[in-house]
Design an enzyme around this catalytic site. Structure first.
Site, PDB file in Angstrom:
ATOM      1  N   TYR A 238     -20.898  21.124 -20.038  1.00 44.68           N
ATOM      2  CA  TYR A 238     -19.743  22.023 -20.012  1.00 44.68           C
ATOM      3  C   TYR A 238     -20.160  23.450 -20.346  1.00 44.68           C
ATOM      4  O   TYR A 238     -19.740  24.409 -19.671  1.00 44.68           O
ATOM      5  CB  TYR A 238     -18.698  21.512 -21.004  1.00 44.68           C
TER       6      TYR A 238
ATOM      7  N   SER B 259     -22.020  25.077 -17.381  1.00 44.37           N
ATOM      8  CA  SER B 259     -21.162  25.431 -16.248  1.00 44.37           C
ATOM      9  C   SER B 259     -20.277  26.632 -16.569  1.00 44.37           C
ATOM     10  O   SER B 259     -20.048  27.501 -15.720  1.00 44.37           O
ATOM     11  CB  SER B 259     -20.311  24.226 -15.828  1.00 44.37           C
TER      12      SER B 259
ATOM     13  N   GLU C  70      -4.889  15.292 -24.606  1.00 49.50           N
ATOM     14  CA  GLU C  70      -5.138  13.893 -24.982  1.00 49.50           C
ATOM     15  C   GLU C  70      -6.627  13.613 -25.136  1.00 49.50           C
ATOM     16  O   GLU C  70      -7.059  12.958 -26.087  1.00 49.50           O
ATOM     17  CB  GLU C  70      -4.535  12.969 -23.921  1.00 49.50           C
TER      18      GLU C  70
END
Length: 313
Positions: free
Chosen positions: A207, A210, A245
């Site tokens: 993550y 990117s 979530e």
């Protein structure tokens, strides 16, 4: 009463204080502006029916989380909204809620942005459905768990390429496809980045990589638009940990303390301020800005603090 000096030395001392004090005042002002800009700008440029009604808005990744909250924000101000997800079924509730909140029109489009060419098709379909494009918010991310580099599976390179395709290459593809439409409307391109692009987050290498690539792309694109006198505004949203979530499920596995989570609704409200004020960059929540600035000036300290908060694997 005129200012008088008993000796030349007094005059020189006062002049020296003024010369030294001005840079310190400017430094203090610049620091205060950097720390408080996001808080003030997010509220001053809030999207409303007065400034956003009738705008034609595309929000990618809008079936849940920040994307869903953004669709709700634009619906409430009377914009035309195109929502996107991998499947149309996952957009049914979002479409119904946007209509209930007062959207001028709602257009659901399914596209798998992990595949090259799909982002351009999505943008073209959104522009055709709404008769043009005023705001394109590129928000989607690839689903991924935190992982360690040292214990990565032998085939992990495939997962890294997939993450880069969704989190970076499809963003660049969507941006390129949106530019001709936004030129016609003098519109805004908003790319959703993350504090992870500026901070060394453990176990988050796919993550982080990117999002760092996305930051480089944004900077180069913004310069290009300015140099060529483009009417398109390009803004970056730098977001922190959001109470989705997946975040509530994953973060406790990797951190010893409870990580503060911002609400998707508040974050979406901040992001929607970017095209209104044509802001270069906005951090949400605003409290992550001091951490990002500290990472620039004291990287070793920030690294040590993150290490102390993270679990050992």
């Amino acid at each position: 009463k005129p200012l008088t000096f008993r000796t030349p030395l007094e005059a020189m001392n006062l002049l020296a204080k003024a010369v030294l004090g001005l840079p310190l005042c400017l430094l203090a002002f610049g620091l205060a502006r950097s720390l408080l800009f996001d808080l003030v700008a997010g509220r001053w440029h809030r999207a409303s029916r007065e400034n956003s009604a009738g705008k034609r808005v595309l929000v990618t990744g809008s079936s849940r989380g920040i994307g869903e909250a953004l669709a709700h924000v634009y619906a409430e101000v009377g914009a035309h909204v195109t929502v996107h997800a991998r499947s149309l079924n996952s957009l049914q509730e979002v479409v119904a809620e946007c209509r209930r909140r007062g959207a001028a029109s709602v257009h659901p489009i399914a596209a798998d942005l992990s595949k090259p060419g799909e982002a351009a098709r999505l943008v073209a379909a959104a522009a055709a459905a709404m008769g043009g494009l005023d705001i394109a918010v590129v928000n989607h991310i690839s689903p991924s768990e935190f992982a360690t580099v040292a214990r990565a599976a032998p085939d992990s390179a495939q997962g890294q390429r997939a993450a880069m395709q969704t989190n970076y290459f499809s963003y660049a593809e969507a941006a390129r496809a949106a530019l001709p439409h936004l030129e016609k409307s003098a519109g805004s391109l908003v790319l959703i980045s993350s504090a992870a692009a500026r901070l060394p987050i453990p176990y988050c290498y796919e993550y982080c990589a990117s999002k760092r690539a996305l930051g480089g792309f944004f900077s180069a694109l913004r310069q290009e638009l300015a140099l060529n006198g483009s009417a398109v505004h390009a803004g970056l949203a730098l977001i922190g940990s959001i109470g989705t979530e997946s975040a509530r499920r994953v973060l406790p596995k990797y951190y010893k303390v409870s990580i503060p989570l911002a609400s998707p609704a508040d974050t979406a409200t901040d992001i929607a301020a970017i095209p209104v004020g044509r802001l270069r960059e906005l951090a949400s929540p605003w409290t992550i800005r001091p951490v990002v600035l500290l990472a620039e000036f004291a990287p070793e300290f920030v690294e040590q603090q993150l290490q102390s908060l993270s679990r050992h694997f």
